[in-house]
Design an enzyme around this catalytic site. Structure first.
Site, PDB file in Angstrom:
ATOM      1  N   ARG A 237       0.846  -1.181   0.000  1.00  0.00           N
ATOM      2  CA  ARG A 237       0.000   0.000   0.000  1.00  0.00           C
ATOM      3  C   ARG A 237       0.888   1.240   0.000  1.00  0.00           C
ATOM      4  NH1 ARG A 237      -3.393  -2.725  -1.704  1.00  0.00           N
ATOM      5  NH2 ARG A 237      -5.557  -3.014  -1.005  1.00  0.00           N
ATOM      6  N   GLU A 266      -3.478   8.066  -5.065  1.00  0.00           N
ATOM      7  CA  GLU A 266      -3.731   7.418  -6.352  1.00  0.00           C
ATOM      8  C   GLU A 266      -5.003   7.981  -6.966  1.00  0.00           C
ATOM      9  OE1 GLU A 266      -3.709   3.176  -5.772  1.00  0.00           O
ATOM     10  OE2 GLU A 266      -1.662   3.172  -5.000  1.00  0.00           O
ATOM     11  N   HIS A 285      -0.986   0.672 -10.020  1.00  0.00           N
ATOM     12  CA  HIS A 285      -1.637  -0.295  -9.120  1.00  0.00           C
ATOM     13  C   HIS A 285      -2.198  -1.473  -9.929  1.00  0.00           C
ATOM     14  CE1 HIS A 285      -3.613  -0.501  -4.884  1.00  0.00           C
ATOM     15  NE2 HIS A 285      -3.279  -1.709  -5.319  1.00  0.00           N
TER      16      HIS A 285
END
EC number: 1.1.1.79
Length: 324
Positions: A237, A266, A285
């Site tokens: 993360r 993000e 991601h």
């Protein structure tokens, strides 16, 4: 009469039909307050909630008094207020097992791409810079036989250790909350404290969830302890890493390079200094983002919700105590 649920993720037709065989389904684009207000009656009566990437918090739960189970199409759930669900006896289901191998592939790809400068040199070729035999300015570094340090030895860490040990003959160090005997037996992995791992590893791979304890676990102090030749990989993360400290470490040459699948914010801001560094491989991601695995995750989440609303929470339940 079938129970009603809220679906806030587009599913393939076959999975939608599977849901509709068990539930009355209300599809919404997101969980924003205006969406909830627009479908207030459906939210108020829904016993199930299924989707991904949206925030599930106390404010939403106040609008869903009948909710009994939530199912997220992900392994991570830092966008969900689990304590609030548990307090209301709402179980949370997730999809941990189906994405393990794919995420481990992504981590390995980041290691290879970063070490061998794949993105950088490919862009140089496209820009017409390959005009003669290449020299050291184009070279990367080896991966095989280098020391891998894994921070977080869960399912994905184990799958990565397997690839590194058997495929690349890499000695494996690991740091986790507890020792992992299987990793030590199968991969000859060596358990060590975080400082030792940082000092000895050529690749430091972070595969941690975001918790109060792991937030900004990696900062200036940790990067200063790493080898100047070390490559840092984050596939856990984003907020586990102090991004400003990482940027400074890269700019100052404290570490060699970084491969990043996750970021503090993000999508990553277009003005992030990370995007102007040739020694950074930044991807959006994509850890589990293959067609096959994303389908399997959605199918698992559908089955999880069906099971949960039938009282079956033996697997994939984050907070089984909520059913007590």
């Amino acid at each position: 009469m079938k129970p009603s649920i809220i679906l806030y993720k587009t599913l393939p037709d076959d999975l939608l039909h599977r849901l509709e065989a068990h539930f009355t389904v209300t599809q919404v684009p997101n969980l924003h307050p205006e969406t909830v207000a627009q479908h207030a009656q459906a939210f108020a009566s829904a016993q199930g909630l299924l989707g991904a990437s949206e925030t599930v918090n106390r404010a939403l739960l106040e609008k869903m008094p009948a909710l009994r189970a939530a199912s997220t199409i992900s392994v991570g759930y830092d966008n969900v207020e689990v304590d609030a669900l548990t307090a209301r006896k709402i179980v949370l289901m997730h999809t941990p097992a189906v994405l393990t191998e794919t995420v481990a592939d992504t981590v390995m790809a980041l290691m290879l791409a970063t070490a061998r400068r794949v993105v950088d040199v490919a862009e140089r070729v496209k820009a017409g810079e390959w005009t003669e035999s290449i020299g050291p300015a184009w070279f990367g570094v080896d991966v095989h036989h280098k020391t891998l340090g894994i921070v977080g030895m869960g399912r994905i860490g184990m799958a990565l250790a397997q690839r590194a040990h058997f495929g690349f003959t890499m000695p494996v160090l690991y740091h986790a909350r507890r020792r992992h005997q299987e990793a030590e037996d199968r991969f000859n992995a060596r358990y060590c404290d975080l400082d030792t791992l940082l000092q000895e590893a050529d690749f430091v791979c972070v595969i941690l969830p975001l918790t109060a304890e792991t937030r900004h676990l990696f900062g200036a102090t940790q990067f200063a302890r790493m080898k100047s030749s070390a490559i840092f990989i984050n596939a856990g993360r984003g907020p586990v890493v102090d991004e400003n400290a990482l940027i400074a470490a890269l700019q100052n040459g404290e570490i060699y390079a970084a491969g990043l699948d996750v970021f503090e914010q993000e999508p990553l801001s277009v003005d992030s200094p990370l995007l102007n560094m040739s020694n950074v491989v930044a991807v959006p991601h994509i850890g589990s983002a293959t067609h096959e695995t994303r389908y399997n995750m959605m199918a698992c989440a559908v089955d999880n919700l069906i099971d949960a609303l039938q009282g079956k929470i033996e697997k994939n339940c984050v907070n089984p105590q909520a059913a007590g």
